[in-house]
Design an enzyme around this catalytic site. Structure first.
Site, PDB file in Angstrom:
ATOM      1  NE  ARG A  31       9.693   6.365   8.862  1.00  0.00           N
ATOM      2  CZ  ARG A  31       8.767   6.162   7.923  1.00  0.00           C
ATOM      3  NH1 ARG A  31       8.894   5.160   7.064  1.00  0.00           N
ATOM      4  NH2 ARG A  31       7.723   6.951   7.843  1.00  0.00           N
ATOM      5  CE1 TYR A  47       8.325   5.107   3.241  1.00  0.00           C
ATOM      6  CE2 TYR A  47       7.002   7.114   3.266  1.00  0.00           C
ATOM      7  CZ  TYR A  47       7.343   5.903   3.829  1.00  0.00           C
ATOM      8  OH  TYR A  47       6.715   5.462   4.972  1.00  0.00           O
ATOM      9  CB  ALA A  84       1.230   0.496   6.571  1.00  0.00           C
ATOM     10  NE  ARG A  87       3.818   6.721   1.627  1.00  0.00           N
ATOM     11  CZ  ARG A  87       4.113   5.523   2.093  1.00  0.00           C
ATOM     12  NH1 ARG A  87       4.715   4.633   1.319  1.00  0.00           N
ATOM     13  NH2 ARG A  87       3.791   5.190   3.316  1.00  0.00           N
ATOM     14  CD  GLU A 112      10.530  -7.033   6.633  1.00  0.00           C
ATOM     15  OE1 GLU A 112      10.926  -8.072   7.216  1.00  0.00           O
ATOM     16  OE2 GLU A 112      10.006  -6.090   7.242  1.00  0.00           O
ATOM     17  CG  ASN A 141       8.255  -1.781   0.750  1.00  0.00           C
ATOM     18  OD1 ASN A 141       7.606  -1.873   1.800  1.00  0.00           O
ATOM     19  ND2 ASN A 141       8.884  -0.671   0.405  1.00  0.00           N
ATOM     20  N   PRO A 163       0.789  -1.229   0.000  1.00  0.00           N
ATOM     21  CG  PRO A 163      -0.107  -1.105   2.130  1.00  0.00           C
ATOM     22  CD  PRO A 163       0.545  -2.055   1.175  1.00  0.00           C
ATOM     23  CG  ASN A 164      -0.315   4.314   1.216  1.00  0.00           C
ATOM     24  OD1 ASN A 164      -1.281   4.825   0.649  1.00  0.00           O
ATOM     25  ND2 ASN A 164      -0.404   3.788   2.422  1.00  0.00           N
ATOM     26  CG  HIS A 210      10.763  -1.891   5.082  1.00  0.00           C
ATOM     27  ND1 HIS A 210       9.418  -1.927   4.830  1.00  0.00           N
ATOM     28  CD2 HIS A 210      11.046  -2.999   5.795  1.00  0.00           C
ATOM     29  CE1 HIS A 210       8.903  -2.992   5.387  1.00  0.00           C
ATOM     30  NE2 HIS A 210       9.865  -3.672   5.977  1.00  0.00           N
TER      31      HIS A 210
END
Ligand code: DHK
Length: 148
Positions: free
Chosen positions: A107, A23, A77, A18, A98, A74, A10-11, A100
């Site tokens: 964070r 990012y 969220a 964004r 995985e 990725n 998502p996103n 990111h």
């Protein structure tokens, strides 16, 4: 030919606009093109898919079992929330790395927890879009070792 799926959650379709300070300024299409170009150099086939929907990501993982040798994921969220994605990865027994873009451990604390990490081959975070290249390289090396 070895084939790898790059699966984004998502996103991530909004990459480029964004929160570029978090990012980066590359679009998802830029990142996907970079992965495909890297795949060509390694003589492997790279397919890319993005969805904002948890169930669609799970369906993609199920379908990946018969089509791909491994997945670079990725999960956005959903990384921090989805037992269902964790179960899907465990169920398909495909190597999943995985990724990111940001360093999730530097964070907010809710981003420190990953439901993906325990069922992934490994986690790469904090290197921006280069993380996808690192993940492809790690997956290719893993696959070469597991068939040797
Ligand atoms: C992407 C997201 O969408 C966030 O929800 C994660 C991840 C971090 C990234 O850094 O690529 O927390």
């Amino acid at each position: 030919m070895t084939s790898i799926l790059i699966l984004n959650g998502p996103n991530l379709n909004l990459l480029g606009t964004r929160q570029p300070e978090v990012y980066g300024s590359e679009t998802l299409s830029d990142v996907e093109k970079m992965c495909k170009t890297h795949g060509q150099a390694l003589d492997i086939d790279i397919s890319c898919l993005q969805s904002n929907h948890e169930g669609a990501l799970i369906d993609a993982l199920h379908a990946a079992k018969s089509k791909f040798k491994g997945v670079v994921l990725n999960a956005g969220a959903y990384t921090h929330t989805s037992v269902a994605l964790m179960d899907a990865i465990a169920s398909v027994s495909l190597p999943v790395i995985e990724v990111h873009l940001s360093n999730i451990h530097a964070r907010e604390t809710f981003r420190h927890k990953s439901f993906i990490a325990p069922v992934a081959l490994g986690q790469i975070c904090g290197f921006g879009s280069h993380g996808y290249i690192l993940a492809i390289d790690a997956l290719v090396k893993h696959l070469a070792g597991s068939t040797a």
